[in-house]
Design a protein around this motif. Sequence first.
Motif, short mmCIF file in Angstrom:
data_model
loop_
_atom_site.label_atom_id
_atom_site.label_comp_id
_atom_site.label_asym_id
_atom_site.label_seq_id
_atom_site.Cartn_x
_atom_site.Cartn_y
_atom_site.Cartn_z
N GLU A 38 0.82 -1.22 0.00
CA GLU A 38 0.00 0.00 0.00
C GLU A 38 0.85 1.27 0.00
O GLU A 38 0.31 2.38 0.01
N LEU A 39 2.18 1.10 -0.03
CA LEU A 39 3.08 2.25 0.10
C LEU A 39 2.86 3.27 -1.01
O LEU A 39 2.69 4.47 -0.75
N ASP A 40 2.86 2.82 -2.25
CA ASP A 40 2.71 3.75 -3.36
C ASP A 40 1.34 4.41 -3.38
O ASP A 40 1.21 5.59 -3.72
N ALA A 41 0.32 3.66 -3.00
CA ALA A 41 -1.03 4.23 -2.96
C ALA A 41 -1.13 5.33 -1.91
O ALA A 41 -1.77 6.38 -2.14
N LYS A 42 -0.51 5.12 -0.76
CA LYS A 42 -0.55 6.15 0.29
C LYS A 42 0.24 7.39 -0.14
O LYS A 42 -0.21 8.52 0.10
N VAL A 43 1.40 7.18 -0.77
CA VAL A 43 2.16 8.32 -1.28
C VAL A 43 1.32 9.09 -2.30
O VAL A 43 1.24 10.33 -2.26
N ALA A 44 0.66 8.37 -3.20
CA ALA A 44 -0.18 9.02 -4.22
C ALA A 44 -1.33 9.79 -3.59
O ALA A 44 -1.70 10.88 -4.07
N GLU A 45 -1.89 9.26 -2.53
CA GLU A 45 -2.99 9.93 -1.82
C GLU A 45 -2.52 11.26 -1.25
O GLU A 45 -3.21 12.29 -1.36
N ILE A 46 -1.33 11.26 -0.64
CA ILE A 46 -0.80 12.50 -0.06
C ILE A 46 -0.40 13.48 -1.16
O ILE A 46 -0.62 14.69 -1.04
N VAL A 47 0.19 12.96 -2.25
CA VAL A 47 0.53 13.82 -3.38
C VAL A 47 -0.72 14.52 -3.90
O VAL A 47 -0.71 15.73 -4.17
N ASP A 48 -1.81 13.78 -4.05
CA ASP A 48 -3.06 14.36 -4.55
C ASP A 48 -3.55 15.48 -3.63
O ASP A 48 -4.00 16.53 -4.10
N ALA A 49 -3.44 15.26 -2.32
CA ALA A 49 -3.84 16.30 -1.38
C ALA A 49 -2.96 17.55 -1.53
O ALA A 49 -3.45 18.68 -1.49
N LEU A 50 -1.66 17.33 -1.72
CA LEU A 50 -0.74 18.46 -1.87
C LEU A 50 -1.03 19.25 -3.14
O LEU A 50 -0.89 20.48 -3.16
N LEU A 51 -1.43 18.58 -4.20
CA LEU A 51 -1.68 19.26 -5.47
C LEU A 51 -2.91 20.16 -5.42
O LEU A 51 -3.11 20.99 -6.32
N GLN A 52 -3.71 20.03 -4.39
CA GLN A 52 -4.89 20.90 -4.25
C GLN A 52 -4.52 22.27 -3.69
O GLN A 52 -5.28 23.23 -3.81
N GLY A 53 -3.35 22.36 -3.06
CA GLY A 53 -2.96 23.61 -2.42
C GLY A 53 -2.22 24.55 -3.35
O GLY A 53 -1.60 24.12 -4.34
N GLY A 54 -2.26 25.82 -3.05
CA GLY A 54 -1.55 26.81 -3.85
C GLY A 54 -0.04 26.69 -3.67
O GLY A 54 0.43 26.62 -2.54
N PRO A 55 0.74 26.65 -4.75
CA PRO A 55 2.19 26.48 -4.64
C PRO A 55 2.87 27.55 -3.80
O PRO A 55 3.73 27.23 -2.97
N LYS A 56 2.50 28.80 -4.00
CA LYS A 56 3.13 29.87 -3.23
C LYS A 56 2.70 29.81 -1.77
O LYS A 56 3.49 30.11 -0.86
N ALA A 57 1.46 29.42 -1.54
CA ALA A 57 0.99 29.28 -0.16
C ALA A 57 1.73 28.15 0.55
O ALA A 57 2.07 28.26 1.74
#
Length: 262
Positions: A187-206
Motif C-alpha cells: 500500500e506504500l505507493d497508494a498512500k504516497v499518491a494519496e498525499i501527493v493528490d492532497a498536496l496538489l490541491q494547495g496553492g504552490p506559493k501558499a
Amino acid sequence: MYETLEIELHKGVATVWMNRPEVHNAFNAQLIADLTAACRQLDADEAVRVVVLGGRGKSFSAGADLNWMKAAGQASEAENFADAMKLAGMLRALAEMDKPTIARVHGAALGGGMGLASACDICVAGEKAVFATSEVKFGIIPSAISPYVIRAIGERQAYRYFQTAERIAAARAAELGLAHEAVATEELDAKVAEIVDALLQGGPKAQAAAKALIRAVGNRPVSDAVVEDTARRISQLRATPEAAEGLTAFLDKRPAAWVPQA
C-alpha cells in the motif's frame, strides 16, 4: 543527467530515485553532489509541484558507503570537515526546498538515510522499513542529520536513539513522529499518491509560505515579534493573485487554476 539518480516527471510530480541498489543506496561523494544539484534544479522548476524521494532496490538508503567512510577515516580533519559540509549542504537543500517533499521509505533507512527521511516534509514508511541513527556503532555521531532528526522525534527520544543506535520499526517510527504513516508494503505507493493528490490541491506559493512559516515560528515563544510576523505574513499573501484565485475558485465551486486536470 545524474550518475546516481533517476528522476521521473509526471503531472507536476518529480520522483527522485536514488539508484545505487547494489549498496542499498549508500551515500558517497557522487550521490551527495547529485542530490544537492537535483534539489536545487527541481526547486527552480515551476512545472514541478511535489518531490518524492525514494530508493531503487531493497532499501531507501543504508547511510554512508563503507568505502567512503573508510577513506574519511584516513583523511585529515580539514578534508573531513569539507566532506561533512557537503553532506550538511545536501540535507539543507532538501529540507529547505519551497516544494513539498515526501520520503517514500522501504527497507533500510539508516544513518544518513534516516536523515533524508527526516529532512523531507512528509515521511511514508512501508511496514518492513527500519530506521536507525547507527553512527555510534562506528565511533562517530549523527551530526549532519541531527537538526532534522531532532526536529522529527524531539530531544528526549534523540537522547535514547543517538546513543543506543537501536533499530526503529516502521510502526515505532510513526509513534515517534518520524514517519507520518506506516502502511503495508503493498500500500506504500497508494498512500504516497494519496498525499501527493492532497498536496496538489494547495496553492504552490501558499505551500512555500507555509514551510517558511513553520521555520519562523517553530520552537519560539509567543511574543509581540512573533505575533506581528504572523500577521504580516498572512496580510502579504492575501493580496496575491494566488489568494484571489483560491477564493474565487471556492466561491465558484470549481478547482483552482493550479489543480492538475484529470
